[in-house]
Design a protein around this motif. Structure first.
Motif, PDB file in Angstrom:
ATOM      1  N   GLY A  28      52.541 -93.410 -54.732  1.00  0.00           N
ATOM      2  CA  GLY A  28      53.731 -93.483 -53.889  1.00  0.00           C
ATOM      3  C   GLY A  28      54.587 -92.232 -53.999  1.00  0.00           C
ATOM      4  O   GLY A  28      54.630 -91.597 -55.045  1.00  0.00           O
ATOM      5  N   TYR A  29      55.260 -91.912 -52.913  1.00  0.00           N
ATOM      6  CA  TYR A  29      56.114 -90.719 -52.850  1.00  0.00           C
ATOM      7  C   TYR A  29      57.521 -91.087 -52.386  1.00  0.00           C
ATOM      8  O   TYR A  29      57.691 -91.871 -51.434  1.00  0.00           O
ATOM      9  N   LEU A  30      58.514 -90.512 -53.058  1.00  0.00           N
ATOM     10  CA  LEU A  30      59.896 -90.539 -52.582  1.00  0.00           C
ATOM     11  C   LEU A  30      60.567 -89.244 -53.033  1.00  0.00           C
ATOM     12  O   LEU A  30      60.271 -88.733 -54.121  1.00  0.00           O
ATOM     13  N   PRO A  31      61.481 -88.694 -52.228  1.00  0.00           N
ATOM     14  CA  PRO A  31      62.194 -87.496 -52.666  1.00  0.00           C
ATOM     15  C   PRO A  31      63.266 -87.832 -53.692  1.00  0.00           C
ATOM     16  O   PRO A  31      63.893 -88.899 -53.626  1.00  0.00           O
ATOM     17  N   ALA A  32      63.469 -86.939 -54.639  1.00  0.00           N
ATOM     18  CA  ALA A  32      64.558 -87.100 -55.603  1.00  0.00           C
ATOM     19  C   ALA A  32      65.891 -87.004 -54.862  1.00  0.00           C
ATOM     20  O   ALA A  32      66.008 -86.321 -53.846  1.00  0.00           O
ATOM     21  N   GLY A  33      66.890 -87.710 -55.380  1.00  0.00           N
ATOM     22  CA  GLY A  33      68.218 -87.623 -54.791  1.00  0.00           C
ATOM     23  C   GLY A  33      68.424 -88.479 -53.562  1.00  0.00           C
ATOM     24  O   GLY A  33      69.474 -88.399 -52.917  1.00  0.00           O
ATOM     25  N   PHE A  34      67.446 -89.305 -53.215  1.00  0.00           N
ATOM     26  CA  PHE A  34      67.541 -90.153 -52.038  1.00  0.00           C
ATOM     27  C   PHE A  34      67.469 -91.623 -52.425  1.00  0.00           C
ATOM     28  O   PHE A  34      66.504 -92.028 -53.086  1.00  0.00           O
ATOM     29  N   PRO A  35      68.471 -92.404 -52.084  1.00  0.00           N
ATOM     30  CA  PRO A  35      69.673 -92.039 -51.328  1.00  0.00           C
ATOM     31  C   PRO A  35      70.714 -91.294 -52.150  1.00  0.00           C
ATOM     32  O   PRO A  35      71.579 -90.623 -51.615  1.00  0.00           O
ATOM     33  N   LEU A  47      58.621 -98.405 -57.127  1.00  0.00           N
ATOM     34  CA  LEU A  47      57.266 -98.216 -56.604  1.00  0.00           C
ATOM     35  C   LEU A  47      56.222 -98.629 -57.638  1.00  0.00           C
ATOM     36  O   LEU A  47      55.227 -99.274 -57.308  1.00  0.00           O
ATOM     37  N   VAL A  48      56.456 -98.240 -58.889  1.00  0.00           N
ATOM     38  CA  VAL A  48      55.516 -98.598 -59.956  1.00  0.00           C
ATOM     39  C   VAL A  48      55.596-100.091 -60.247  1.00  0.00           C
ATOM     40  O   VAL A  48      54.571-100.756 -60.439  1.00  0.00           O
ATOM     41  N   GLU A  49      56.808-100.627 -60.242  1.00  0.00           N
ATOM     42  CA  GLU A  49      56.975-102.063 -60.475  1.00  0.00           C
ATOM     43  C   GLU A  49      56.231-102.876 -59.411  1.00  0.00           C
ATOM     44  O   GLU A  49      55.724-103.966 -59.687  1.00  0.00           O
ATOM     45  N   GLY A  50      56.151-102.327 -58.201  1.00  0.00           N
ATOM     46  CA  GLY A  50      55.480-103.031 -57.121  1.00  0.00           C
ATOM     47  C   GLY A  50      53.970-102.890 -57.126  1.00  0.00           C
ATOM     48  O   GLY A  50      53.276-103.693 -56.504  1.00  0.00           O
ATOM     49  N   GLY A  51      53.455-101.864 -57.821  1.00  0.00           N
ATOM     50  CA  GLY A  51      51.999-101.725 -57.884  1.00  0.00           C
ATOM     51  C   GLY A  51      51.435-100.328 -57.771  1.00  0.00           C
ATOM     52  O   GLY A  51      50.210-100.163 -57.784  1.00  0.00           O
ATOM     53  N   CYS A  52      52.275 -99.290 -57.666  1.00  0.00           N
ATOM     54  CA  CYS A  52      51.749 -97.925 -57.591  1.00  0.00           C
ATOM     55  C   CYS A  52      51.178 -97.496 -58.938  1.00  0.00           C
ATOM     56  O   CYS A  52      51.760 -97.779 -59.991  1.00  0.00           O
ATOM     57  N   ASP A  53      50.059 -96.796 -58.896  1.00  0.00           N
ATOM     58  CA  ASP A  53      49.415 -96.302 -60.113  1.00  0.00           C
ATOM     59  C   ASP A  53      49.973 -94.960 -60.558  1.00  0.00           C
ATOM     60  O   ASP A  53      49.828 -94.575 -61.721  1.00  0.00           O
ATOM     61  N   ALA A  54      50.570 -94.223 -59.640  1.00  0.00           N
ATOM     62  CA  ALA A  54      51.175 -92.926 -59.918  1.00  0.00           C
ATOM     63  C   ALA A  54      52.246 -92.695 -58.865  1.00  0.00           C
ATOM     64  O   ALA A  54      52.224 -93.321 -57.791  1.00  0.00           O
ATOM     65  N   VAL A  55      53.184 -91.808 -59.173  1.00  0.00           N
ATOM     66  CA  VAL A  55      54.252 -91.530 -58.207  1.00  0.00           C
ATOM     67  C   VAL A  55      54.468 -90.032 -58.082  1.00  0.00           C
ATOM     68  O   VAL A  55      54.269 -89.269 -59.034  1.00  0.00           O
ATOM     69  N   GLU A  56      54.871 -89.635 -56.884  1.00  0.00           N
ATOM     70  CA  GLU A  56      55.236 -88.264 -56.596  1.00  0.00           C
ATOM     71  C   GLU A  56      56.744 -88.214 -56.351  1.00  0.00           C
ATOM     72  O   GLU A  56      57.265 -88.964 -55.522  1.00  0.00           O
ATOM     73  N   VAL A  57      57.410 -87.325 -57.063  1.00  0.00           N
ATOM     74  CA  VAL A  57      58.838 -87.090 -56.872  1.00  0.00           C
ATOM     75  C   VAL A  57      58.977 -85.840 -56.009  1.00  0.00           C
ATOM     76  O   VAL A  57      58.598 -84.745 -56.421  1.00  0.00           O
ATOM     77  N   ALA A 259      62.530-104.200 -50.909  1.00  0.00           N
ATOM     78  CA  ALA A 259      61.612-103.807 -49.841  1.00  0.00           C
ATOM     79  C   ALA A 259      60.546-102.846 -50.364  1.00  0.00           C
ATOM     80  O   ALA A 259      59.375-102.919 -49.964  1.00  0.00           O
ATOM     81  N   LEU A 260      60.936-101.945 -51.257  1.00  0.00           N
ATOM     82  CA  LEU A 260      59.968-101.013 -51.839  1.00  0.00           C
ATOM     83  C   LEU A 260      58.940-101.749 -52.684  1.00  0.00           C
ATOM     84  O   LEU A 260      57.735-101.487 -52.580  1.00  0.00           O
ATOM     85  N   ARG A 261      59.401-102.659 -53.521  1.00  0.00           N
ATOM     86  CA  ARG A 261      58.465-103.426 -54.352  1.00  0.00           C
ATOM     87  C   ARG A 261      57.510-104.233 -53.483  1.00  0.00           C
ATOM     88  O   ARG A 261      56.314-104.325 -53.773  1.00  0.00           O
ATOM     89  N   ALA A 262      58.047-104.818 -52.421  1.00  0.00           N
ATOM     90  CA  ALA A 262      57.206-105.643 -51.535  1.00  0.00           C
ATOM     91  C   ALA A 262      56.136-104.800 -50.846  1.00  0.00           C
ATOM     92  O   ALA A 262      54.959-105.189 -50.798  1.00  0.00           O
ATOM     93  N   LEU A 263      56.525-103.643 -50.316  1.00  0.00           N
ATOM     94  CA  LEU A 263      55.548-102.794 -49.644  1.00  0.00           C
ATOM     95  C   LEU A 263      54.513-102.268 -50.630  1.00  0.00           C
ATOM     96  O   LEU A 263      53.313-102.247 -50.324  1.00  0.00           O
ATOM     97  N   ALA A 264      54.962-101.851 -51.818  1.00  0.00           N
ATOM     98  CA  ALA A 264      54.013-101.384 -52.838  1.00  0.00           C
ATOM     99  C   ALA A 264      53.026-102.487 -53.189  1.00  0.00           C
ATOM    100  O   ALA A 264      51.823-102.239 -53.360  1.00  0.00           O
ATOM    101  N   GLY A 265      53.515-103.719 -53.280  1.00  0.00           N
ATOM    102  CA  GLY A 265      52.630-104.843 -53.576  1.00  0.00           C
ATOM    103  C   GLY A 265      51.605-105.072 -52.480  1.00  0.00           C
ATOM    104  O   GLY A 265      50.430-105.327 -52.751  1.00  0.00           O
ATOM    105  N   GLU A 266      52.051-104.970 -51.227  1.00  0.00           N
ATOM    106  CA  GLU A 266      51.123-105.142 -50.098  1.00  0.00           C
ATOM    107  C   GLU A 266      50.054-104.047 -50.105  1.00  0.00           C
ATOM    108  O   GLU A 266      48.859-104.317 -49.907  1.00  0.00           O
ATOM    109  N   LEU A 267      50.476-102.816 -50.324  1.00  0.00           N
ATOM    110  CA  LEU A 267      49.538-101.696 -50.325  1.00  0.00           C
ATOM    111  C   LEU A 267      48.586-101.780 -51.515  1.00  0.00           C
ATOM    112  O   LEU A 267      47.401-101.443 -51.402  1.00  0.00           O
ATOM    113  N   ALA A 268      49.108-102.229 -52.668  1.00  0.00           N
ATOM    114  CA  ALA A 268      48.263-102.399 -53.850  1.00  0.00           C
ATOM    115  C   ALA A 268      47.181-103.446 -53.581  1.00  0.00           C
ATOM    116  O   ALA A 268      46.035-103.303 -54.035  1.00  0.00           O
TER     117      ALA A 268
END
Length: 274
Positions: A28-35, A47-57, A259-268
């Motif tokens: 999963g990817y999200l920019p730092a400082g947002f919001p 994102l990780v709590e929802g199921g991502c194995d790695a994250v991009e900042v 919403a982020l956790r839910a989408l990460a779970g769906e994608l996982a």
């Protein structure tokens, strides 16, 4: 000549774990400082709590030429909020210390060059970062960065595109580490109704040049698309869809995180359907 450690990196280990479970990894990817900086840290952890194995900042940039309007909007919010490289490194530090997943920085080259190549590599490693994705750094000009990254135990991920000829693919993959980022479509990032038809061919051609895992990004936004890509790739990268969920939350932090956790779970679930 840059040398690589024989010990698997955290990123390689995470991808190997997914492979051992006969599935693709979800990144999963999200920019730092947002919001905000604090809100962004919570969001990336979600994102990780929802199921991502790695994250991009993402390191927000004033001219993100490869990013579509959704990520550009998020970058603009972050930049107007005054986000700095120190905030990006703080984001990496606080996420890496809280989750059991590799944390990468995705950035254009200019901010790294201005900050100082050795300094950035050292500070990213000290923050617990696992590596860096550099979409606009030509491999021919990457030796200084790769040497600094290797010195500090960081992976360097390069991007390949459908327009890349086979000899160019081999040149890029020969110097990268961690994984190869395969852009599924031509053009800028953003969610799409269909994953680019060129993605599977690009992955096949890239596999002919490297044993590195190949992860596909640019366009995936649903579990069905994630399953489609997971059928031929080692990892599925999702960014704009996560950003859009936060934008849709319109400042309601708890709703956005849910919403982020839910989408990460769906994608996982999707990457496990291959």
């Amino acid at each position: 000549m840059t040398t690589q450690s024989t010990t698997p990196s955290r990123l390689s280990a995470a991808l190997a774990t997914a492979r051992s479970e006969d599935r693709a990894a979800l990144i999963g990817y999200l920019p730092a400082g947002f919001p905000t900086v604090d809100g962004g840290i919570k969001a990336i952890r979600a994102l990780v709590e929802g199921g991502c194995d790695a994250v991009e900042v993402g390191l927000p940039h004033s001219d993100p030429v490869l990013d579509g309007p959704t990520i550009q909007t998020a970058d603009d919010i972050a930049l107007r909020g005054g986000v700095k490289i120190s905030d990006v490194l703080r984001t990496v530090r606080e996420v890496a210390s809280a989750v059991d997943a590799p944390v990468l920085v995705m950035t254009y080259w200019n901010p790294v060059d201005r900050y100082g190549v050795e300094r950035f590599a050292a500070d990213l490693a000290a923050a617990g970062g696992a590596g860096c994705i550099l979409p606009d750094l030509p491999v021919e000009e990457s030796e200084e960065w790769r040497a600094a990254a290797a010195k500090h135990g960081l992976d360097t991920v390069f991007v390949v595109a459908p327009s890349s000829r086979d000899e160019r693919l081999a040149q890029i993959t020969s110097v990268g580490s961690g994984f190869v980022y395969a852009a599924a479509v031509m053009g800028v990032t953003g969610t799409r109704n269909q994953v680019g038809h060129l993605a599977e061919d690009l992955v096949k051609r890239t596999r002919g040049t490297t044993e590195l895992p190949i992860c596909v990004g640019l366009g995936v936004s649903t579990a069905g698309q994630a399953a489609e890509v997971a059928a031929f790739a080692d990892g599925v990268i999702v960014g704009s869809a996560f950003v859009q969920r936060l934008l849709d939350a319109a400042g309601d932090e708890e709703a956005g995180l849910a919403a982020l956790r839910a989408l990460a779970g769906e994608l996982a679930t999707g990457v496990r359907r291959r």
